[in-house]
Write an enzyme that holds these catalytic residues in place. Sequence first.
Site, PDB file in Angstrom:
ATOM      1  N   SER A   2      -4.816   6.692  13.024  1.00  0.00           N
ATOM      2  CA  SER A   2      -4.529   6.580  14.464  1.00  0.00           C
ATOM      3  C   SER A   2      -5.842   6.580  15.248  1.00  0.00           C
ATOM      4  CB  SER A   2      -3.662   7.751  14.916  1.00  0.00           C
ATOM      5  OG  SER A   2      -4.438   8.930  14.943  1.00  0.00           O
ATOM      6  N   ASN A   3      -5.786   6.071  16.477  1.00  0.00           N
ATOM      7  CA  ASN A   3      -7.017   6.032  17.277  1.00  0.00           C
ATOM      8  C   ASN A   3      -7.555   7.429  17.571  1.00  0.00           C
ATOM      9  OD1 ASN A   3      -6.672   3.313  17.123  1.00  0.00           O
ATOM     10  ND2 ASN A   3      -6.819   2.926  19.328  1.00  0.00           N
ATOM     11  N   GLU A   4      -6.666   8.418  17.569  1.00  0.00           N
ATOM     12  CA  GLU A   4      -7.146   9.794  17.742  1.00  0.00           C
ATOM     13  C   GLU A   4      -8.020  10.195  16.542  1.00  0.00           C
ATOM     14  OE1 GLU A   4      -4.032   8.819  18.211  1.00  0.00           O
ATOM     15  OE2 GLU A   4      -3.434   9.446  20.216  1.00  0.00           O
ATOM     16  N   GLN A  37       0.820  -1.207   0.000  1.00  0.00           N
ATOM     17  CA  GLN A  37       0.000   0.000   0.000  1.00  0.00           C
ATOM     18  C   GLN A  37       0.859   1.264   0.000  1.00  0.00           C
ATOM     19  OE1 GLN A  37      -2.017   0.518   3.740  1.00  0.00           O
ATOM     20  NE2 GLN A  37      -3.547   1.909   2.913  1.00  0.00           N
ATOM     21  N   GLY A  38       0.678   2.123  -0.987  1.00  0.00           N
ATOM     22  CA  GLY A  38       1.441   3.378  -1.041  1.00  0.00           C
ATOM     23  C   GLY A  38       0.572   4.563  -0.690  1.00  0.00           C
ATOM     24  N   GLU A  56     -10.228  -1.598   5.703  1.00  0.00           N
ATOM     25  CA  GLU A  56      -9.040  -1.866   6.512  1.00  0.00           C
ATOM     26  C   GLU A  56      -9.400  -1.817   7.996  1.00  0.00           C
ATOM     27  OE1 GLU A  56      -5.891   1.065   6.510  1.00  0.00           O
ATOM     28  OE2 GLU A  56      -4.412  -0.406   7.168  1.00  0.00           O
ATOM     29  N   SER A  69       0.815   6.530   2.990  1.00  0.00           N
ATOM     30  CA  SER A  69       1.533   7.483   3.851  1.00  0.00           C
ATOM     31  C   SER A  69       2.803   8.004   3.188  1.00  0.00           C
ATOM     32  CB  SER A  69       1.940   6.811   5.168  1.00  0.00           C
ATOM     33  OG  SER A  69       0.808   6.467   5.909  1.00  0.00           O
ATOM     34  N   SER A 107       4.183  -1.473   4.120  1.00  0.00           N
ATOM     35  CA  SER A 107       4.272  -2.800   4.733  1.00  0.00           C
ATOM     36  C   SER A 107       4.501  -3.866   3.675  1.00  0.00           C
ATOM     37  CB  SER A 107       2.976  -3.133   5.486  1.00  0.00           C
ATOM     38  OG  SER A 107       2.778  -2.212   6.510  1.00  0.00           O
TER      39      SER A 107
END
Lengths: 397, 369
Positions: A383-385, A126-127, A244, A129, A161
């Site tokens: 992120s969880n935020e 996956q590209g 995801e 970030s 990844s």
Amino acid sequence: MELTYPKEAQDFAEQIRAFVRAELPAAIKQKVLFHKRISRDEQVFWQRKLVEHGYATPGWSKEHGGPGWDALQRHVYDDVMSEEAAPPAIPFGESMIAPVLFAVGTPEQKAHYLPKIRTLEYFFCQGFSEPGAGSDLASLKTRAIDKGDHWEVNGQKTWTSLAQYANMIFCLVRTDTEAKLQEGITMLVFPMDLPGITVRPIITIDGGHSVNETFFDNVKVPKFGQIGEPNKGWTYAKLLLGHERTSIARIGQSKRELRHLKALASEQESDGTPLMEQQAFREKVAALEIELAALEITALRIISTAGKGHSPGVEANLLKIKGSEIQQRLTEMMLEAVGPYGLPFDTNKGLGETNLPPIGPEEAASLGPNYLMTRVVSIYGGSNEIQRNIIAKSLGL
Amino acid sequence: MEFTLTDTQQMLQDTARRLVRDRYGFEQRKAVVASALGYSAELWKEYAELGLLGLELDEDHGGSGGSFEDLAVVVEAFGRGLVVEPFLSTVVLGAGLVTRAGSAAQKDAILPKVAAGEMKLALATGEPKARYSLERIETGAKRDGDGYLLNGHKAVVLGADSADLIIASARTAKGVSLFLVPRDAKGVDVRTYPNMDDRRAAEVTFDNVRVGADALLGPEDGALLHLEAAMDRGAAAICCEALGTMTVLNELTLDYLKTRTQFGRPIGKFQVLQHRMADMVIAEQQARSMVQLAAEHANLDDAKRRAQAISAAKVQVGQSAQIVGRGAIQLHGGIGLTIEFVAGHYFRRLTAMEMMFGDQAYHLKRFAA
């Protein structure tokens, strides 16, 4: 705590269980149980087994070559596969780019990509970030310029990844620098062996290599790899990330880890009795077990409404947050269970890349690396935020 | 409110912090960790020259007669730089034990050499089934003529590979005793490995290791009190070190919040991250208070009061270290998990400290007992 499924689902579970027990090599199962790394060959081997027996790509409809299971069947499948310690499927192809192809791929693209994704002949990464675009993904800068028959891509992705295993990538690239950030992004799919692509490993604090930096230097991407319309990539990315987030709740995996934790704590002695019989530890395990049961029931509730035209939007964020917190808590308690033997940090041993005899209990070697690296689950996939922000926004706040 | 340092402590702090700043940069440390020894022999010599190795020893043994609080200042500075030299095993545990339990002859033979940087020690108490208990050990020492014969397996022995002398606990006829065992004695096997924090530890096995009567350290069958005192000193030192580590990690995180931009502004402008950072600073302050308590009580003879204070500190520091460590990784995002960035190494050290000298569960139980 075990939930009871309806009779048909139980039969279905038994059928899958029988398949895994017959076909999954013990060596691979051991690796999954003890948090060791699964090699590319092992991953592909297992995927081919799944294909052969009709168990691959559980989320795909029959039209696309999948088994066409309903949501409960998919849940049961994940539950049994995790319980039996089968290697988790690589999500990038079958659970992330495939749903986008279902939605906006051309008939030619579907015919070309989907069968190869199903067999892992196309191993995707996956590209998304970039160094400057993490939580703020829409600010990505990797540039693609329309050259008629191809896109020319320049820039850098990070946290790619399994790029070292992958032969395909799906990428978000900027194709319009004038438009609003979200409106100038296009999604491209292309092979990793195109000239101008460089992959550099990022070693993480567990000593492992699972993520990479990926550089593009005048990469010529054929137009065939353009997914949907130009400058609509952001919409497709949101669709993809929803998938995801649902899959990274990892409920089945957490159930297996909970059993592992209990087994581990039963073998470890503390003051002359098994750790699992110590009141304080036992209660901590119980609290976690209750939380996990609640999450599983929540997931099943979401599944039951999903079939009734209710779109599973914010629920994906909920599953991601709770699922990741539980995964982290499990790694914390497993590390606590082995006491001082959590300290030795022979990462080769921990990741299963040496046959040296273990230091302390066999299971202990991977628990330190596993604890450290599982901090990532509250960071990746949004992120969880960010997840909480999305929930708050949906509440009208 | 801040606790005030004595003039000596202020000087020690300046010295140790300067040393860490000048000699323990990320790349310098990386080279030391990757070296064959796993620590810097050159820096060890410097510690000796600066008087840090003999800080707590009396003047007759080449020391300067300092207190545990003096030592605490140095250890805190080491925690700031993730110093990997075997200071804890040699100075805090080993020399501390010899000072308290050793005969005049043993002290004369060992302590001046420790102070001069010529001898390193390790304390071997843990065993595969002992967890954090000092008593539940199976290693045995049998009378053999005028000496003893040792057999057993010691687990995760800090600094064993670099030690000249290993202090091992063993079961004797009526209790637990301590023995000084040269690391190169016949029958001693040392399997060395790195710990999560880049320090080295080892599995040490004794296979019919013969030692003389003069190897007995402290009273036969009666070493448990000394061992407990040593472990309390170890736990207290770990608390001091953790404070230094947490302080720097909070500084790193704060700096990241101010410099990393997303959505067109520094991420530190987002309230949810501000609150988490605030909690991390509160955690650091709570730890700081208990570290002071631990340092004051570390050498107390009253075992019960000492245990209460040390266990209280280890629990609070453990909690704080988790809040600061996990928070730092979360606020840094992916970069915090990479080996090339400094924050992850601080997190690893804090994680390791939880598993040393008793975890929170162990100390909570001990405190409540």
